[in-house]
Motif scaffolding. Structure first.
Motif, PDB file in Angstrom:
ATOM      1  N   TYR A  68       1.076  -1.465   0.068  1.00 38.61           N
ATOM      2  CA  TYR A  68       0.435   0.284  -0.238  1.00 38.61           C
ATOM      3  C   TYR A  68       0.978   1.090   0.336  1.00 38.61           C
ATOM      4  O   TYR A  68       2.075   1.342  -0.156  1.00 38.61           O
ATOM      5  N   GLY A  72      -0.969   4.003   4.044  1.00 39.34           N
ATOM      6  CA  GLY A  72      -2.554   2.819   3.747  1.00 39.34           C
ATOM      7  C   GLY A  72      -3.617   3.228   3.879  1.00 39.34           C
ATOM      8  O   GLY A  72      -4.997   2.546   3.941  1.00 39.34           O
ATOM      9  N   VAL A 111      -6.915   1.307   1.848  1.00 42.50           N
ATOM     10  CA  VAL A 111      -6.493   0.369   0.222  1.00 42.50           C
ATOM     11  C   VAL A 111      -5.205  -0.163   1.625  1.00 42.50           C
ATOM     12  O   VAL A 111      -4.885  -1.332   0.700  1.00 42.50           O
ATOM     13  N   ARG A 112      -4.811   0.028   2.402  1.00 47.66           N
ATOM     14  CA  ARG A 112      -3.984  -1.350   3.498  1.00 47.66           C
ATOM     15  C   ARG A 112      -4.925  -1.964   3.887  1.00 47.66           C
ATOM     16  O   ARG A 112      -4.314  -3.486   3.533  1.00 47.66           O
ATOM     17  N   ALA A 115      -4.646  -4.182   0.891  1.00 47.52           N
ATOM     18  CA  ALA A 115      -3.377  -4.724   0.830  1.00 47.52           C
ATOM     19  C   ALA A 115      -3.221  -6.026   1.905  1.00 47.52           C
ATOM     20  O   ALA A 115      -2.431  -7.293   1.065  1.00 47.52           O
ATOM     21  N   LEU A 145      -3.108   4.494  -5.791  1.00 45.44           N
ATOM     22  CA  LEU A 145      -3.810   4.110  -5.246  1.00 45.44           C
ATOM     23  C   LEU A 145      -2.822   4.961  -3.913  1.00 45.44           C
ATOM     24  O   LEU A 145      -3.616   4.655  -2.599  1.00 45.44           O
TER      25      LEU A 145
END
Length: 182
Positions: A68, A72, A111-112, A115, A145
């Motif tokens: 990320y 993230g 986003v973390r 991931a 991202l």
């Protein structure tokens, strides 16, 4: 947070989105019952192996790790394919002329978290990357991202009674169908 009332950024890609929305509104002004259904960054489901999440999985496999950008915390809106399809049907059946609709089931998945779900399923390490490192790891997706892009569907839900019923993005990744066959 993006809402149904938000106008597309004229400088954003794809420019086709702006052109198609303007065309729909012009038709609505002429009495045609045209509406716009906006889709989020991730439209996920069992048929999405070649889509955005599938690409992130392929990158994680190729790079030997899921990643990320920064901490993230950037958020992505998401919707399951079947929920989006149901909204398109409702739009055709009953949306008023000129309606802007958001097919958003998850308003903002970090986003973390995406991931980490990919890393768990692939048994790969998960790391945070600087913005510069992200471009090397993800290619052009590094810039995507790095953006925080949550969206709301509150007005759409109220207008059409639409309620997403399918699994959210993380639950869908955890189901495992993204990781079978290539």
């Amino acid at each position: 947070m993006g809402t149904e009332g938000s106008r597309p950024d004229p400088g954003s890609r794809p420019a086709l989105r702006l052109v198609s929305e303007e065309a729909a509104w012009a038709l609505a002004e002429r009495g045609v019952r045209a509406s716009v259904v906006r889709l989020p960054q991730s439209v996920h489901g069992e048929e999405d192996k070649a889509g955005f999440i599938g690409r992130l999985i392929a990158i994680a496999r190729a790079q030997g790790g899921s990643a990320y950008v920064d901490d993230g915390s950037q958020r992505w809106a998401a919707v399951h394919q079947l929920d989006a399809a149901r909204l398109f049907r409702l739009a055709v059946e009953s949306a008023p002329a000129g309606a802007r609709l958001h097919a958003v089931g998850d308003e903002g998945v970090p986003v973390r978290d995406i991931a980490e779900a990919i890393g768990r399923r692939l048994d790969l390490p998960v790391t945070g990357l600087s913005r510069d490192e992200a471009d090397g790891h993800f290619g052009f997706l590094g810039a995507v991202l790095a953006r925080d892009n949550p969206a709301s569907s509150t007005q759409t839900r109220r207008l059409l009674g639409w309620q997403p019923a399918q699994p959210g993005l993380i639950a869908d990744i955890e189901k495992g169908h993204y990781f079978t066959g290539r």
